[in-house]
Design a protein around this motif. Sequence first.
Motif, short mmCIF file in Angstrom:
data_model
loop_
_atom_site.label_atom_id
_atom_site.label_comp_id
_atom_site.label_asym_id
_atom_site.label_seq_id
_atom_site.Cartn_x
_atom_site.Cartn_y
_atom_site.Cartn_z
N UNK A 1 43.80 -29.93 -15.38
CA UNK A 1 43.03 -30.92 -14.91
C UNK A 1 43.01 -31.22 -13.42
N UNK A 2 44.25 -30.97 -12.67
CA UNK A 2 44.21 -31.13 -11.20
C UNK A 2 43.95 -29.88 -10.18
N UNK A 3 43.74 -28.95 -10.92
CA UNK A 3 43.14 -27.76 -9.85
C UNK A 3 41.89 -28.01 -9.33
N UNK A 4 42.07 -27.92 -8.02
CA UNK A 4 40.74 -28.29 -7.29
C UNK A 4 39.82 -27.07 -7.00
N UNK A 5 38.46 -27.29 -7.04
CA UNK A 5 37.56 -26.32 -6.89
C UNK A 5 36.23 -26.91 -6.17
N UNK A 6 35.45 -26.13 -5.63
CA UNK A 6 34.25 -26.44 -5.02
C UNK A 6 33.10 -25.61 -5.60
N UNK A 7 33.00 -26.11 -6.94
CA UNK A 7 31.84 -24.83 -7.33
C UNK A 7 30.42 -24.81 -6.70
#
Length: 266
Positions: free
Chosen positions: A144-150
């Motif tokens: 849940x804490x993995x960061x992305x910018x879809x």
Amino acid sequence: MTILVTGATGNIGRRVVDHLITLGAKDIRALTANPTKAQLPDSVTAITGYLGRPDSLRAALDGVERVYLAPYTETLTATLALMKEAGVQYVVALSGGAHWSEHADAVTASGLPHTQLGPGEFCENFAMWADQIRTTQTVAEPYPDAVEAPVSMDDIARVAAHLLTGPQDPHLSRMYDLTGPKALSRAQIAVQIGVGIGVPVTVQHCSRTEAEELLRPVMGDGVQWYFDLFSAGSEPQVANDAVEQLTGTPAMSMAQWAAANADQFR
């Protein structure tokens, strides 16, 4: 100017065709394995061919100046060689960024004038949560804490179409990392989908095994490769404004994408 769009009936290629028409491109060829089922606009010339069979590309490439290329790994080198032989002047390739470096390396080594697009995760990938959101309004997520910018497929296609119809010189030999407008944790992405569809969505931390069991009916065996990307501890993705800089219009946010595709989640 004649433009060939490969993968023209695929998720991104079909959108490239539409955006080329919007931008006023007049001579568009669309490579498709089955023209009768392609349902392309009348102004587009459907060409029978398949990147998996490079010899089928010779007629499609005759007289073509620019190409949108969705690389097909097994035949990419042969395809690029045919393009060079045909005198293609510019290639915009969806090379896939860091996870598909062999694509990027092959395009660079081809000697063709090119620009490459390296998007991260597609907004569309999060339709994998649709069943969970429809039934429980809760997403089970091991990272849940993995960061992305879809980034949306439509924004990728818009960028490709602008590059294909504009001056190539400022973009030659560039790799553009395409992102959405904001970096979010995967938990925040789920919440923003809820904002977009008007339904509160929560996230429940779960084990990877549990998540794989939930998503395998949607993703098949690809679910293991997908979660491997996060278990390896990749760096948080940083959002940029490349879509806006290249097209003049900001990239779609996660909530905007969800609103536009709300029926999938209801």
